[in-house]
Design a protein around this motif. Structure first.
Motif, mmCIF file in Angstrom:
data_model
loop_
_atom_site.group_PDB
_atom_site.id
_atom_site.type_symbol
_atom_site.label_atom_id
_atom_site.label_comp_id
_atom_site.label_asym_id
_atom_site.label_seq_id
_atom_site.Cartn_x
_atom_site.Cartn_y
_atom_site.Cartn_z
ATOM 1 N N LEU A 69 0.826 -1.213 0.000
ATOM 2 C CA LEU A 69 0.000 0.000 0.000
ATOM 3 C C LEU A 69 0.857 1.258 0.000
ATOM 4 O O LEU A 69 0.447 2.302 -0.498
ATOM 5 C CB LEU A 69 -0.954 -0.009 1.199
ATOM 6 C CG LEU A 69 -1.872 -1.249 1.265
ATOM 7 C CD1 LEU A 69 -2.721 -1.225 2.528
ATOM 8 C CD2 LEU A 69 -2.767 -1.331 0.030
ATOM 9 N N GLY A 70 2.052 1.154 0.573
ATOM 10 C CA GLY A 70 3.017 2.260 0.508
ATOM 11 C C GLY A 70 2.718 3.400 1.471
ATOM 12 O O GLY A 70 1.772 3.359 2.265
ATOM 13 N N ALA A 86 -1.181 -5.147 17.741
ATOM 14 C CA ALA A 86 -0.835 -6.005 16.605
ATOM 15 C C ALA A 86 -0.785 -5.232 15.292
ATOM 16 O O ALA A 86 0.000 -5.563 14.397
ATOM 17 C CB ALA A 86 -1.851 -7.146 16.501
ATOM 18 N N VAL A 87 -1.595 -4.192 15.184
ATOM 19 C CA VAL A 87 -1.698 -3.476 13.909
ATOM 20 C C VAL A 87 -0.722 -2.280 13.833
ATOM 21 O O VAL A 87 -0.435 -1.780 12.729
ATOM 22 C CB VAL A 87 -3.176 -3.060 13.692
ATOM 23 C CG1 VAL A 87 -3.485 -1.699 14.242
ATOM 24 C CG2 VAL A 87 -3.579 -3.167 12.253
ATOM 25 N N ALA A 88 -0.197 -1.867 14.972
ATOM 26 C CA ALA A 88 0.668 -0.669 14.994
ATOM 27 C C ALA A 88 1.890 -0.779 14.078
ATOM 28 O O ALA A 88 2.224 0.208 13.391
ATOM 29 C CB ALA A 88 1.084 -0.350 16.433
ATOM 30 N N PRO A 89 2.570 -1.932 13.984
ATOM 31 C CA PRO A 89 3.714 -1.998 13.060
ATOM 32 C C PRO A 89 3.311 -1.764 11.605
ATOM 33 O O PRO A 89 4.072 -1.163 10.838
ATOM 34 C CB PRO A 89 4.259 -3.427 13.263
ATOM 35 C CG PRO A 89 3.796 -3.819 14.641
ATOM 36 C CD PRO A 89 2.460 -3.161 14.814
ATOM 37 N N ALA A 90 2.107 -2.183 11.229
ATOM 38 C CA ALA A 90 1.640 -1.954 9.851
ATOM 39 C C ALA A 90 1.383 -0.464 9.624
ATOM 40 O O ALA A 90 1.666 0.077 8.550
ATOM 41 C CB ALA A 90 0.368 -2.757 9.583
ATOM 42 N N ALA A 93 4.658 1.173 9.146
ATOM 43 C CA ALA A 93 5.244 0.868 7.834
ATOM 44 C C ALA A 93 4.703 1.774 6.727
ATOM 45 O O ALA A 93 5.337 1.920 5.684
ATOM 46 C CB ALA A 93 4.971 -0.596 7.490
ATOM 47 N N MET A 94 3.548 2.377 6.943
ATOM 48 C CA MET A 94 2.969 3.250 5.902
ATOM 49 C C MET A 94 3.141 4.736 6.225
ATOM 50 O O MET A 94 2.557 5.588 5.580
ATOM 51 C CB MET A 94 1.473 2.922 5.736
ATOM 52 C CG MET A 94 1.243 1.517 5.200
ATOM 53 S SD MET A 94 -0.479 1.196 4.821
ATOM 54 C CE MET A 94 -1.176 0.995 6.447
ATOM 55 N N MET A 95 3.929 5.034 7.254
ATOM 56 C CA MET A 95 4.104 6.431 7.661
ATOM 57 C C MET A 95 5.405 7.018 7.134
ATOM 58 O O MET A 95 6.448 6.371 7.185
ATOM 59 C CB MET A 95 4.134 6.542 9.202
ATOM 60 C CG MET A 95 2.780 6.349 9.848
ATOM 61 S SD MET A 95 2.881 6.321 11.661
ATOM 62 C CE MET A 95 3.308 8.024 12.000
ATOM 63 N N GLY A 96 5.299 8.244 6.643
ATOM 64 C CA GLY A 96 6.481 9.049 6.381
ATOM 65 C C GLY A 96 6.475 10.197 7.376
ATOM 66 O O GLY A 96 5.568 10.282 8.213
ATOM 67 N N PRO A 97 7.422 11.125 7.267
ATOM 68 C CA PRO A 97 7.488 12.202 8.266
ATOM 69 C C PRO A 97 6.265 13.125 8.267
ATOM 70 O O PRO A 97 5.963 13.732 9.284
ATOM 71 C CB PRO A 97 8.756 12.982 7.873
ATOM 72 C CG PRO A 97 9.197 12.441 6.562
ATOM 73 C CD PRO A 97 8.540 11.131 6.326
ATOM 74 N N LEU A 137 5.957 3.365 18.197
ATOM 75 C CA LEU A 137 5.794 3.239 16.738
ATOM 76 C C LEU A 137 5.056 4.437 16.124
ATOM 77 O O LEU A 137 5.355 4.851 15.000
ATOM 78 C CB LEU A 137 5.017 1.955 16.412
ATOM 79 C CG LEU A 137 5.780 0.646 16.650
ATOM 80 C CD1 LEU A 137 4.820 -0.532 16.609
ATOM 81 C CD2 LEU A 137 6.872 0.478 15.602
ATOM 82 N N ILE A 138 4.054 4.955 16.837
ATOM 83 C CA ILE A 138 3.223 6.032 16.264
ATOM 84 C C ILE A 138 3.351 7.256 17.172
ATOM 85 O O ILE A 138 2.648 7.371 18.181
ATOM 86 C CB ILE A 138 1.741 5.595 16.151
ATOM 87 C CG1 ILE A 138 1.618 4.211 15.487
ATOM 88 C CG2 ILE A 138 0.933 6.647 15.386
ATOM 89 C CD1 ILE A 138 0.198 3.648 15.451
ATOM 90 N N PRO A 139 4.254 8.178 16.834
ATOM 91 C CA PRO A 139 4.481 9.313 17.736
ATOM 92 C C PRO A 139 3.277 10.254 17.810
ATOM 93 O O PRO A 139 2.591 10.485 16.809
ATOM 94 C CB PRO A 139 5.697 10.027 17.125
ATOM 95 C CG PRO A 139 5.902 9.447 15.783
ATOM 96 C CD PRO A 139 5.103 8.184 15.652
ATOM 97 N N ALA A 140 3.060 10.788 18.978
ATOM 98 C CA ALA A 140 1.906 11.668 19.208
ATOM 99 C C ALA A 140 1.916 12.876 18.276
ATOM 100 O O ALA A 140 0.850 13.374 17.892
ATOM 101 C CB ALA A 140 1.895 12.131 20.667
ATOM 102 N N GLU A 141 3.094 13.342 17.857
ATOM 103 C CA GLU A 141 3.170 14.521 16.983
ATOM 104 C C GLU A 141 2.495 14.264 15.638
ATOM 105 O O GLU A 141 2.100 15.203 14.946
ATOM 106 C CB GLU A 141 4.634 14.920 16.701
ATOM 107 C CG GLU A 141 5.457 15.280 17.929
ATOM 108 C CD GLU A 141 5.842 14.062 18.762
ATOM 109 O OE1 GLU A 141 6.220 13.029 18.176
ATOM 110 O OE2 GLU A 141 5.720 14.144 20.001
ATOM 111 N N GLN A 142 2.378 12.983 15.261
ATOM 112 C CA GLN A 142 1.755 12.687 13.955
ATOM 113 C C GLN A 142 0.310 12.223 14.086
ATOM 114 O O GLN A 142 -0.331 11.893 13.100
ATOM 115 C CB GLN A 142 2.611 11.654 13.211
ATOM 116 C CG GLN A 142 3.908 12.281 12.718
ATOM 117 C CD GLN A 142 4.790 11.318 11.949
ATOM 118 O OE1 GLN A 142 5.767 10.827 12.500
ATOM 119 N NE2 GLN A 142 4.456 11.046 10.707
#
Ligand code: NDP
Ligand code: KPL
Length: 331
Positions: A69-70, A86-90, A93-97, A137-142
């Motif tokens: 999905l990119g 379980a889903v957080a790594p996925a 994987a689709m996050m950029g800055p 994995l998912i920073p609060a800033e994003q």
């Protein structure tokens, strides 16, 4: 704009169907799904029943593999609490800055104390994110926080039944009206959602939780729709006690609630006979999301040194029921 739905169930499907049908070519819609949902989406598209309308949209990309999905501009994360780790790594994987993650989930989120200020600033909650894996994995800033004022169900994989409501409140963990939040509100508005921007989204989350932390577990314990729960004066009385504990916690942490439990009950009662998402999960044999809905309230109370006997009792009952039915793992 590239948008990916992670969690293509009732709420994720609702977002996806409105976005794709209303925004059309401005959007490249991806869906991360698996198993029966992925198969149904591939075979029949994403279907939604809303009022008399029947919609079918065809997301451009469907996969169980985030690499296919990119990188996305926006990820709409709409899984139940027990699936989050379980889903957080996925998601990662689709996050950029510049990617933003709209967290469209009930309950206290993992980033709740990132930007709220006050004595609990920076506090981590094990009831929501054991060990802090999701926060890493998912920073609060994003993140963009979201309160969903709607009710949806999935009668079968790939089919959403939109029961009521189009309301969304969104806001950044650090507060204010940052540009990405304002732009997202505009986009969601074009898709037909009724969107409000909150300058302190944690307050809106706590207020929504004030209803869900009692109604959802009570519905799972009793099997009753919301109208029956609230019409039973003993059950409503217990809910009131729990809500008074949560209101006290809220006041201590900067999320004061400007209502009485009776006023809140009246709002839920006016919605009529409907099944909460937790009752739907129980009936479908899925794990119950009591961690973010009620475990978090108890944990916050403990961190503030406050006693929450009514909250604890409800948590104990719903947790034991879920564990004894094999829905959630024993602690
Ligand atoms: N339903 C409602 O009316 C409302 C719900 N909410 C909240 O919204 C959030 C989402 O709820 P809801 O939409 O009802 O939940 P659903 O159970 O309907 O949907 C969750 C979806 O997440 C998918 N999922 C879980 N783990 C994965 C994974 N590892 N990979 C891919 N997909 C995965 C599930 O797929 P699978 O079937 O394959 O497990 C399922 O399709 C919850 O926090 C809920 O409390 C808020 C307001 C109203
Ligand atoms: C009760 C309801 C529909 C309130 O919006 C909800 O949030 C849920 O079912 O989880």
């Amino acid at each position: 704009m590239k948008i990916c739905i992670v969690g293509a169930g009732a709420i994720g499907g609702w977002f996806g169907a409105f976005l794709a049908s209303r925004l059309g070519e401005d959007l490249v819609l991806s869906v991360l799904a698996r198993g029966a949902t992925l198969a149904a989406l591939r075979a029949q598209g994403l279907r939604m029943e809303t009022g008399a309308e029947r919609l079918t949209v065809r997301p451009q990309r469907l996969s169980a593999d985030p690499a296919e999905l990119g990188q996305q501009d926006l990820i709409i994360l709409a899984v139940k609490g027990p699936s989050l780790a379980a889903v957080a790594p996925a998601v990662k994987a689709m996050m950029g800055p510049e990617t933003r993650v709209l967290v469209a989930m009930n309950g206290v989120p993992w980033w709740f104390f990132e930007g709220l200020g006050g004595e609990l600033e920076g506090t981590h909650l094990d009831s929501v994110d054991p060990g802090g894996a999701v926060a890493a994995l998912i920073p609060a800033e994003q993140v963009i926080g979201c309160v969903v004022h709607a009710s949806c169900a999935t009668p079968e994989p790939g089919l959403v039944r939109h029961v009521m409501g189009m309301g969304l409140i969104i806001g950044a963990p650090a507060g204010g009206r940052p540009e990405p939040v304002v732009r997202l509100a505009e986009l969601l508005g074009r898709a037909g959602f009724k969107v409000g921007v909150s300058e302190r989204i944690q307050r809106d989350i706590w207020y929504k939780l004030w209803g869900n932390m009692t109604t959802n577990p009570m519905s799972a314990l009793t099997g009753a729709t919301c109208d029956r729960i609230l019409d039973d004066e003993l059950v409503r009385g217990l809910m009131t006690r729990i809500m008074l504990e949560a209101a006290e916690i809220g006041a201590r942490m900067g999320c004061a609630i400007d209502q009485t439990p009776e006023q809140r009950h009246a709002i839920t009662r006016s919605l009529g006979a409907f099944k909460t998402s937790m009752l739907q999960d129980l009936e479908a044999g899925r794990p119950l999301e009591y961690g973010a809905l009620i475990g978090a309230a108890r944990e916050i109370g403990q961190k503030l040194g406050m006693e929450t006997p009514f909250t604890d009792a409800l948590l104990g009952l719903v947790r034991l029921m879920a564990q004894s039915r094999g829905l959630n793992p024993a602690a």
